[in-house]
Structure formats: structure tokens, C-alpha cells
Design a protein around this motif. Sequence first.
Motif, PDB file in Angstrom:
ATOM      1  N   VAL A 170     -32.118 -33.186  14.652  1.00  0.00           N
ATOM      2  CA  VAL A 170     -33.009 -33.509  13.374  1.00  0.00           C
ATOM      3  C   VAL A 170     -34.114 -32.599  13.108  1.00  0.00           C
ATOM      4  O   VAL A 170     -34.980 -32.261  13.668  1.00  0.00           O
ATOM      5  CB  VAL A 170     -33.442 -34.981  13.514  1.00  0.00           C
ATOM      6  CG1 VAL A 170     -34.129 -35.495  12.367  1.00  0.00           C
ATOM      7  CG2 VAL A 170     -32.398 -35.986  14.001  1.00  0.00           C
ATOM      8  N   THR A 192     -30.296 -36.487   3.862  1.00  0.00           N
ATOM      9  CA  THR A 192     -30.536 -37.797   3.554  1.00  0.00           C
ATOM     10  C   THR A 192     -30.528 -37.739   1.909  1.00  0.00           C
ATOM     11  O   THR A 192     -30.560 -36.748   1.292  1.00  0.00           O
ATOM     12  CB  THR A 192     -31.783 -38.506   3.906  1.00  0.00           C
ATOM     13  OG1 THR A 192     -32.943 -37.560   3.816  1.00  0.00           O
ATOM     14  CG2 THR A 192     -31.714 -38.847   5.516  1.00  0.00           C
ATOM     15  N   PRO A 246     -31.675 -40.363   9.647  1.00  0.00           N
ATOM     16  CA  PRO A 246     -31.106 -39.721  10.895  1.00  0.00           C
ATOM     17  C   PRO A 246     -31.101 -40.453  12.246  1.00  0.00           C
ATOM     18  O   PRO A 246     -32.085 -40.873  12.672  1.00  0.00           O
ATOM     19  CB  PRO A 246     -32.000 -38.441  10.658  1.00  0.00           C
ATOM     20  CG  PRO A 246     -33.109 -38.802  10.246  1.00  0.00           C
ATOM     21  CD  PRO A 246     -32.832 -39.709   9.264  1.00  0.00           C
ATOM     22  N   VAL A 300     -26.239 -37.904   5.597  1.00  0.00           N
ATOM     23  CA  VAL A 300     -26.432 -38.618   6.859  1.00  0.00           C
ATOM     24  C   VAL A 300     -25.733 -39.887   6.639  1.00  0.00           C
ATOM     25  O   VAL A 300     -25.896 -40.474   5.680  1.00  0.00           O
ATOM     26  CB  VAL A 300     -28.017 -38.810   6.841  1.00  0.00           C
ATOM     27  CG1 VAL A 300     -28.295 -39.746   7.984  1.00  0.00           C
ATOM     28  CG2 VAL A 300     -28.718 -37.576   7.346  1.00  0.00           C
ATOM     29  N   HIS A 314     -23.251 -30.559  14.291  1.00  0.00           N
ATOM     30  CA  HIS A 314     -23.747 -31.075  13.325  1.00  0.00           C
ATOM     31  C   HIS A 314     -25.193 -31.380  13.432  1.00  0.00           C
ATOM     32  O   HIS A 314     -25.904 -31.605  14.314  1.00  0.00           O
ATOM     33  CB  HIS A 314     -23.285 -32.850  13.502  1.00  0.00           C
ATOM     34  CG  HIS A 314     -21.798 -33.016  13.089  1.00  0.00           C
ATOM     35  ND1 HIS A 314     -21.085 -33.347  11.753  1.00  0.00           N
ATOM     36  CD2 HIS A 314     -20.857 -32.575  13.866  1.00  0.00           C
ATOM     37  CE1 HIS A 314     -20.080 -33.418  12.054  1.00  0.00           C
ATOM     38  NE2 HIS A 314     -19.735 -32.856  13.229  1.00  0.00           N
ATOM     39  N   GLU A 321     -29.071 -32.540  11.183  1.00  0.00           N
ATOM     40  CA  GLU A 321     -29.334 -33.560  10.162  1.00  0.00           C
ATOM     41  C   GLU A 321     -30.734 -33.393   9.669  1.00  0.00           C
ATOM     42  O   GLU A 321     -31.673 -32.744  10.263  1.00  0.00           O
ATOM     43  CB  GLU A 321     -29.366 -35.125  10.878  1.00  0.00           C
ATOM     44  CG  GLU A 321     -28.265 -35.690  11.219  1.00  0.00           C
ATOM     45  CD  GLU A 321     -28.348 -36.969  11.837  1.00  0.00           C
ATOM     46  OE1 GLU A 321     -27.753 -37.977  11.275  1.00  0.00           O
ATOM     47  OE2 GLU A 321     -29.182 -37.189  12.570  1.00  0.00           O
ATOM     48  N   HIS A 380     -26.093 -32.513   7.607  1.00  0.00           N
ATOM     49  CA  HIS A 380     -26.224 -33.888   6.798  1.00  0.00           C
ATOM     50  C   HIS A 380     -27.750 -34.279   6.523  1.00  0.00           C
ATOM     51  O   HIS A 380     -28.694 -34.280   7.350  1.00  0.00           O
ATOM     52  CB  HIS A 380     -25.815 -34.917   7.984  1.00  0.00           C
ATOM     53  CG  HIS A 380     -24.445 -35.027   8.605  1.00  0.00           C
ATOM     54  ND1 HIS A 380     -23.387 -35.801   8.038  1.00  0.00           N
ATOM     55  CD2 HIS A 380     -23.923 -34.110   9.325  1.00  0.00           C
ATOM     56  CE1 HIS A 380     -22.520 -35.569   8.717  1.00  0.00           C
ATOM     57  NE2 HIS A 380     -22.718 -34.575   9.722  1.00  0.00           N
ATOM     58  N   ALA A 384     -34.162 -34.738   7.130  1.00  0.00           N
ATOM     59  CA  ALA A 384     -34.523 -35.795   6.282  1.00  0.00           C
ATOM     60  C   ALA A 384     -35.789 -35.562   5.908  1.00  0.00           C
ATOM     61  O   ALA A 384     -36.559 -34.820   6.297  1.00  0.00           O
ATOM     62  CB  ALA A 384     -34.535 -37.089   7.245  1.00  0.00           C
TER      63      ALA A 384
END
Length: 254
Positions: A234, A131, A229, A97, A181, A183, A129, A185
Motif C-alpha cells: 500500500v 481508491t 486498501p 481498490v 498487485h 494499492e 489498485h 490511496a
Amino acid sequence: MKIVVIGGTGRIGSQVVAQLREQGHEAVPAAPSTGVNTLTGEGLAEALAGADAVADVSGSPTFEPDEVLDFFRRSTSNLLAAEQAAGVGRHVALSIVGTRRQPENAYFRAKVAQEDLIEASSAEWTIVHATQFFEFLPTLADYQTVDGVVRVPPVAFQPIATRDVAAAVAHAVLNGPARTHVEVAGPERFRYDELLRQELAEAGDPREVVTDPDARYWGAVVDDHSLVPEGEHVTLGATTLAEWKQAQAAGSAA
């Protein structure tokens, strides 16, 4: 479905392999220890024969700026070319991220170079991505230590358990949107300095944690948007920090 996991013997990769196998897929770990070297191309053709997808969760063995950039450029170029030759239709890569929000971070610049190569390819790709990992909190405290004092910027921070990262990668391989893409987290958002202060106190570490707005994160200036993010896609991991600690403690006691 045959899925080759590049970096499949590592911290994330071994969990991706296990989770894919639990779902009934043929997951093949690929790493230098299994005879597959993405830097030289050794073993790639053999590993990718008959594969439907590739998940690349490999990491550079060095953090030296020129070497890490060379690693991701060469390994990704070799991998994408081998995939095209083998007729592999799906490519998933694990990134970080905020890669494009921290140009001063050499590792992040190298990951951006990797992402650019993937995006320019003909593959049906998804870039995940993630974290920072819970497992790396002690390492972060050490990195932020200057003259025995832990200097930490007061910015938003949303770490995640590696098993949840592995689950996100496995999901992207099987169900992820193409040429996108995503994300992932942790489910909780902290303030970076407060979290490290709490972690050191719980560990009985006597180091003082000082809130320092000028402190850097792996060489980069960061703010409340740098490490969390902010994209359209997400996913939050299922594991809280407390739950992860309980699992770690149970594992150590076993």
C-alpha cells in the motif's frame, strides 16, 4: 525507455505521460484520437513497435454491465496479444481498490475479468489498485441522491488526487514489483457520509445528507473494508484533500 500509455489522452493517462517524460522517458499516448483502438486492434502494432512497457489506464466508455465487461475483455485480450507479438516485456494496469470485494458492482466485475486476463498472461505485470478520486466527489454526491436526499453509508473512505494515482502508475512501470498487485490511496481516511456532508456544505449545496447503512455504492453493499486498501503493498498519495482544493482554486484563478 519507450512506454506506451493506453488511454494516454485521458484524465489519468495524460498525467502519466507527462510524469514519465519529465523523468526522461519516451512516453507515447495511445487512444482512438491518436489512431490506436484496443477494441479493434487498429494501430496497436505500430504503437507498440520498439516499446519496453505498456501502462493501461483506459476506461470503458459505458457503464452498461454487458458492454463494460465486453470492453475490458476484448481490449485487454487484444492489447496483451499485441504486446507479446511486439516483444513488450512489461505491463502495468490501473484498477480499483476492492474489485473482488464488491461482486454486485458490474464495473468492478469487469475489472476483475481484466485482472484475470493479465494474471494469466506471460507478461511481467503489475496491477495498481487506486481508491476513488477527489475529482469525482461531486459525481458521488449526485449518484447517492434519491428524491433530492443524499443517502450515504457510514463506511471508511480514502479518496486520492489523480496526480498521485498517475505517480503510482509511473512508478510501477519503472520500478514496480513484477506479477504483484499494489494499492494506492489518499493520505487521509474519512467516513463517506461525513465527507459528502462536508463537501456539500462547503459548496453551498442545500441537499440534505442522510446517513443510511442500507445505501449502496454503485449498486453494491459496502462496509468499512470495501473502499479502502487492505493489501500488503500500500502506498499513500502525497496530496491531502485540503491541498488538492487549494491547487484547484489556484488553477481556476489563473
